[in-house]
Design a protein around this motif. Structure first.
Motif, PDB file in Angstrom:
ATOM      1  N   GLN A  45      40.816  29.717  37.967  1.00  0.00           N
ATOM      2  CA  GLN A  45      41.851  28.693  38.053  1.00  0.00           C
ATOM      3  C   GLN A  45      41.484  27.615  39.071  1.00  0.00           C
ATOM      4  O   GLN A  45      41.651  26.416  38.827  1.00  0.00           O
ATOM      5  CB  GLN A  45      43.196  29.335  38.437  1.00  0.00           C
ATOM      6  N   PRO A  69      41.316  22.216  44.686  1.00  0.00           N
ATOM      7  CA  PRO A  69      42.442  23.078  44.331  1.00  0.00           C
ATOM      8  C   PRO A  69      43.410  23.189  45.509  1.00  0.00           C
ATOM      9  O   PRO A  69      43.019  23.000  46.672  1.00  0.00           O
ATOM     10  CB  PRO A  69      41.788  24.434  44.040  1.00  0.00           C
ATOM     11  N   SER A 116      38.970  25.285  37.738  1.00  0.00           N
ATOM     12  CA  SER A 116      39.590  24.397  36.750  1.00  0.00           C
ATOM     13  C   SER A 116      40.258  23.200  37.418  1.00  0.00           C
ATOM     14  O   SER A 116      40.353  22.124  36.830  1.00  0.00           O
ATOM     15  CB  SER A 116      40.639  25.159  35.923  1.00  0.00           C
ATOM     16  N   GLU A 117      40.725  23.396  38.641  1.00  0.00           N
ATOM     17  CA  GLU A 117      41.451  22.344  39.345  1.00  0.00           C
ATOM     18  C   GLU A 117      40.542  21.458  40.197  1.00  0.00           C
ATOM     19  O   GLU A 117      40.981  20.414  40.690  1.00  0.00           O
ATOM     20  CB  GLU A 117      42.515  22.977  40.252  1.00  0.00           C
TER      21      GLU A 117
END
Length: 669
Positions: free
Chosen positions: A419, A361, A422-423
């Motif tokens: 988040q 991320p 997710s990355e």
């Protein structure tokens, strides 16, 4: 302050210490085993010296060799990191004898806290709350059962010299006590060379809360608040956060003061962690003290803005603590997820291999120090000791990275963590990223229904059955393949991949599979783009943009974004925060091959053969154990995939084998 320090460790902690040393103008010396010759920590330090073969006992645990290297390099101090020699009393004494500062507590403090039973006796004298139990020297089985009967069941048997979840047994009733004691003692003597145990009341839904303490040589000692480490698997931490959810100021002060009392009771110096087991009603009891920096120290740094490694160096150099207790404060909320090379769906089996693709991320360097909290802290921080192209070997802990996020409150931190996960993209070995995302987004974790049994209690939610690949995933895989085929051949008419035909359009079938299904994708070539069909549903498919592994496609009326990484016959598709691995059956690649090899059994990971359970020519049934491999301090049994006969054994006990190596010849019935 020191001019040069040696870092007697590897991986992310060695990189972490080197970064702080560089910021402080202190040079760093790395040591490395033969397996780590090209490791990240070797590259980031000012100097690097080989220390021995890959096994830790022949390299990172060679205290004499490490001290020799430190003296030759002109270092004034040694930072042990965590693990290896960080809590080794003899090593701390040897450093002092050699005139080197040991960046950790004095040997006497390590010795005092090294035995769980001795430590509890000390804490009792210091009026630190203890779990009801017996911590004495009498190890007679009948006597210990009498103590357990007095305490009340369930009780927990713990190896006095134990750690990492080994040498622990829960006993539910008196008649089971002796059998559990014998088992506990056997594991304790095998793991620690000491079969002494203690007996404690077992708390049924405990939380694991620890207090970060810091002391200097001038009599100052402070606590830097708490961390909640309740989410665990096999007594190993998975997620950590600071501050602890639901903590009142009154209890925080009580636990902090108890932790300081514990540190002072053993004459502690430097960074340490006092660990408590806490009831849901808020009561808490001393569990143990870790006489080193903890893996999860970054969450404390994120909420205080302080660099704990810098504090370690300053205290070891004889300076007083940079701040007093009243100057310390909590800002916001931080979470840490341990990203491991492991397979949660297979009992968290470690995974070994090369990081063929590693995309993290977006992270901003978190500026630690006295003025760090003047502005808003960075949202995401990543502490890692590996890079894309590096290998996770069978010799050391399979940690890939620590993913740390900060938010103004817990809800914001949870959103940032979800988040960030997710990355995060990993290809080349199994990882726990998808599991961590499910865990962070689960209702019990989100609502702070925390205790050390959370993962076991919510197996259904955290380990859902695999779902079939979506049409978006299949379309991204197909578009990536088609785009790769057409790249760079436009100038050669004989190599064109436009699918042009004189009397009609080319139709082509692409076969994919995952662990749930086989998928037949029909592609019809058009003047621009393709027709994409799975089953009876057909859609227009076009490639809008391709930037390396990143794709933007249009499927029917939808725009779909994703990343596709091809690793041999596997297409790894990342889209919508999910990762799906598809096997592509390339008919050209398999032309001429037999329908099935059948006679090969291969190593799932690099490791050592520790036991062979069959003989050449022996008939075995499906599922029968054939041999045992050892990798990353864990044993893995290789079983017969079907009923058959062992034709040949290709390795002997003690042999090292590479991942994918054929272990034996096997004929199916």
């Amino acid at each position: 302050m020191f001019n040069k320090i040696l870092i007697a460790n590897r991986g992310e902690i060695a990189c972490r210490v080197a970064a702080t040393a560089y910021r402080m103008g202190v040079k760093s010396v790395a040591v490395y085993s033969e397996a780590d010759a090209n490791a990240k920590h070797v590259a980031v330090c000012d100097e690097a010296v080989p220390i021995g073969p890959p096994p830790a006992k022949e390299s990172y645990l060679r205290g004499d060799k490490i001290i020799e290297v430190a003296l030759a390099a002109g270092a004034q101090a040694i930072h042990p990191g965590y693990g290896f020699l960080s809590e080794n009393e003899d090593f701390a004494q040897a450093c002092a004898k050699a005139g080197l500062a040991f960046i950790g507590p004095p040997a006497s403090a390590i010795r005092a806290m090294g035995s769980k039973s001795a430590a509890k006796a000390l804490m009792e004298k210091a009026n630190v709350p203890l779990v009801p139990g017996y911590h004495g020297d009498n190890q007679d089985a009948d006597f210990l059962r009498e103590q357990a009967d007095k305490i009340g069941y369930p009780v927990l048997l713990k190896a006095s010299a134990g750690g990492g979840g080994k040498g622990m047994r829960i006993v539910e009733k008196s008649e089971d006590f002796k059998a559990a004691l014998e088992s506990c003692k056997r594991e304790a003597i095998n793991s620690f060379g000491d079969d002494k145990v203690l007996v404690e009341k077992y708390l049924t839904r405990p939380r694991h809360i620890e207090i970060q303490v810091f002391a200097d040589t001038h009599g100052n000692c402070v606590y830097l608040f708490e961390r909640d480490c309740s989410v665990q698997r096999r007594h190993q931490k998975v997620l950590e956060e600071a501050p602890a959810p639901g903590m009142t100021e009154e209890r925080r002060r009580a636990m902090g003061e108890a932790a300081v009392a514990a540190a002072k009771a053993v004459g502690y110096v430097g960074a340490g962690t006092v660990e408590f087991i806490a009831n849901q009603d808020g009561s808490f009891y001393f569990m143990e003290m870790n006489t080193r920096l903890q893996v999860e120290h970054p969450v404390t740094e994120m909420i205080t803005g302080l660099d704990l490694v810098e504090w370690q160096l300053r205290v070891a150099a004889g300076e007083p603590l940079p701040k007093k207790q009243e100057e310390l404060a909590i800002h916001g909320h931080a979470l840490e997820a341990r990203v491991y090379a492991e397979n949660p769906e297979k009992g968290f089996l470690p995974s070994i291999g090369t990081l063929r693709h590693a995309r993290t991320p977006h992270a901003v360097a978190f500026e630690l120090g006295a003025g760090a909290m003047a502005g808003t802290p960075s949202t995401v921080r990543i502490d890692s000791g590996v890079r894309e192209g590096d290998a996770i070997s069978p010799f050391y802990d399979p940690m890939i990275a620590k993913l740390i996020v900060w938010g103004r409150d817990r809800d914001e931190a949870l959103a940032h963590m979800s988040q960030a996960l997710s990355e995060y993209q990993i290809v080349g070995l199994a990882s726990n990223i998808a599991f961590l995302k499910r865990l962070v987004e689960s209702k019990p974790f989100a609502t702070c229904d925390l205790d050390t049994g959370l993962i076991e209690r919510h197996q259904t939610e955290l380990f859902p059955p695999a779902q079939p690949a979506t049409k978006h995933v299949l379309a991204l895989a197909a578009a990536s393949l088609l785009a790769s085929e057409s790249a760079g051949v436009a100038s050669d008419p004989w190599a064109g991949t436009s699918g042009w035909r004189m009397n009609g359009a080319l139709q082509r079938r692409l076969d994919y599979a995952d662990e749930t299904n086989n998928y037949a994708v029909t592609i019809s070539y058009r003047k621009t783009g393709w027709s994409f069909q799975v089953g009876d549903a057909a859609s227009d498919l076009s490639l809008i943009q391709r930037d390396g592994k990143d794709l933007v496609i249009k499927l029917g009326g939808e725009t779909v974004r994703g990343t596709v990484v091809r690793d041999g016959e596997l297409f790894h598709v990342f889209t919508g925060g999910a990762h799906v691995a598809l096997t592509y059956n390339d008919p050209l690649a398999h032309a001429g091959q037999a329908e099935a090899e059948g006679g090969r059994l291969t190593a799932p990971m690099p490791g050592k053969i520790v036991a062979i359970l069959v003989e050449k020519g022996k008939a075995v049934e499906k599922g029968a154990p054939l041999l045992i491999m050892e990798a990353m301090k864990m044993e893995h049994t290789i079983a017969a995939p079907a009923s058959g006969v062992v034709d040949e054994l290709l390795y002997a006990v003690g042999d090292q084998v590479a991942e994918g190596a054929q272990l034996l010849a096997f004929t199916h019935k």
